[in-house]
Design an enzyme around this catalytic site. Structure first.
Site, PDB file in Angstrom:
ATOM      1  N   GLU A   1     -29.217  55.828 -13.192  1.00 24.95           N
ATOM      2  CA  GLU A   1     -28.093  55.025 -12.698  1.00 24.95           C
ATOM      3  C   GLU A   1     -28.456  54.308 -11.387  1.00 24.95           C
ATOM      4  OE1 GLU A   1     -25.767  58.673 -13.246  1.00 24.95           O
ATOM      5  OE2 GLU A   1     -24.177  57.400 -14.023  1.00 24.95           O
TER       6      GLU A   1
ATOM      7  N   GLU B   1     -26.134  63.457 -19.316  1.00 23.29           N
ATOM      8  CA  GLU B   1     -24.978  64.230 -18.846  1.00 23.29           C
ATOM      9  C   GLU B   1     -24.151  64.859 -19.968  1.00 23.29           C
ATOM     10  OE1 GLU B   1     -26.007  61.437 -17.524  1.00 23.29           O
ATOM     11  OE2 GLU B   1     -25.835  61.489 -15.356  1.00 23.29           O
TER      12      GLU B   1
END
Ligand code: COA
Length: 255
Positions: free
Chosen positions: A115, A135
């Site tokens: 990210e 995640e």
């Protein structure tokens, strides 16, 4: 002297290198690193001489393997993490930096590592890079911008596949999908990033700033508003000293 413990901020003229520096845990992003990144990003934002920022990971194995999982689920950390997020939107700050950011990615770039690279404007990877958002496999969801940035960076359908599967992709697949712009042998990664940074630094600063702003902010607007934004920024760029000098030089050299 480097004032940080979890990162290294090394300014070399117009280009600064920011190194994520917790190699023993694959540069996992803990709260301290978040705080230090915040300070470094503010310094980069407020430095009038800085033209390009390059982010890389220390050690042989990773750009960053994401948020520090060892801080998950501990009571003070949950409170602290929420406070830190509320008070300091690190990813928003990165996205708002007016200068170009380059991610030089080797090894793992997972979760917040991936990210963070997407908060950069350009991504160069070495052949050993692996990028992904794992995640969901931890019962969690990407929360450093991944669910929003990945569909804006590559095709939304492919992004959805990556978010839902949590599977990482290798450098050549990342290049094919447009998640990274270049793939180079490992030993070429930093020279390549540096050459790119200097090429960008040689361009007129204000034009780069306005072009970045138009492209990024326009993404979140309907086309007519995006075009209006572009027109506004183009007029401002045209009035800049750089544009006047560039046009004058063109008139001098053109037949
Ligand atoms: N948070 C905290 N520590 C991490 C970490 C993370 N995200 N990722 C790796 N580490 C630590 C490991 O605990 C290990 O520490 P140790 O040597 O004290 O045991 C060290 O980094 C090396 O990692 P290890 O797992 O032994 O290496 P590996 O080659 O077997 O596996 C990965 C590498 C990246 C596949 C694996 O570490 C991993 O899956 N990490 C978590 C990635 C993730 O889910 N990130 C998103 C978090 S939201």
């Amino acid at each position: 002297m480097n004032p940080f413990q979890t990162i290294i901020y090394d300014k070399q003229g117009e280009v600064a290198w920011l190194t994520l520096n917790r190699p023993d845990v694959l540069n996992a992003v803990n709260l301290q690193m978040r705080d230090e990144l915040w300070t470094a990003m503010e310094a980069a934002r407020d430095d009038p001489d800085l033209r390009v920022l390059i982010i890389k990971g220390a050690g042989q194995r990773a750009f960053s393997a994401g948020a520090d999982i060892s801080e998950f689920g501990t009571a003070p950390s949950v409170v602290e993490a929420r406070r830190a997020r509320r008070e300091r939107d690190l990813w928003g700050l990165m996205l708002s930096l007016p200068l170009p950011l380059i991610a030089a990615i080797h090894g793992f770039a997972l979760g917040a590592g991936c990210e963070m690279s997407m908060c950069c404007d350009l991504r160069i990877a070495s052949e050993d890079a692996r990028l992904g958002l794992p995640e969901v496999s931890l019962g969690y969801i990407p929360s450093a911008g991944g669910t929003q940035l990945l569909p804006r960076t590559i095709s939304p359908g492919v992004a959805m596949g990556m978010v839902l599967s949590g599977d990482a992709i290798d450098a050549s697949e990342a290049r094919r999908l447009g998640l990274v712009q270049r793939v180079v042998p490992r030993e070429q990664l930093y020279p390549e990033a540096e050459a790119l940074a200097h090429a960008l630094a040689a361009r007129p600063a204000e034009a780069l700033r306005r072009a970045k702003q138009a492209a990024l902010q326009g993404l979140d607007m309907p086309l007519d508003q995006g075009l209006a934004l572009e027109a506004r920024l183009a007029s401002l760029a045209l009035a800049s000293a750089d544009a006047k000098a560039g046009l004058a030089a063109w008139h001098r050299t053109s037949p």
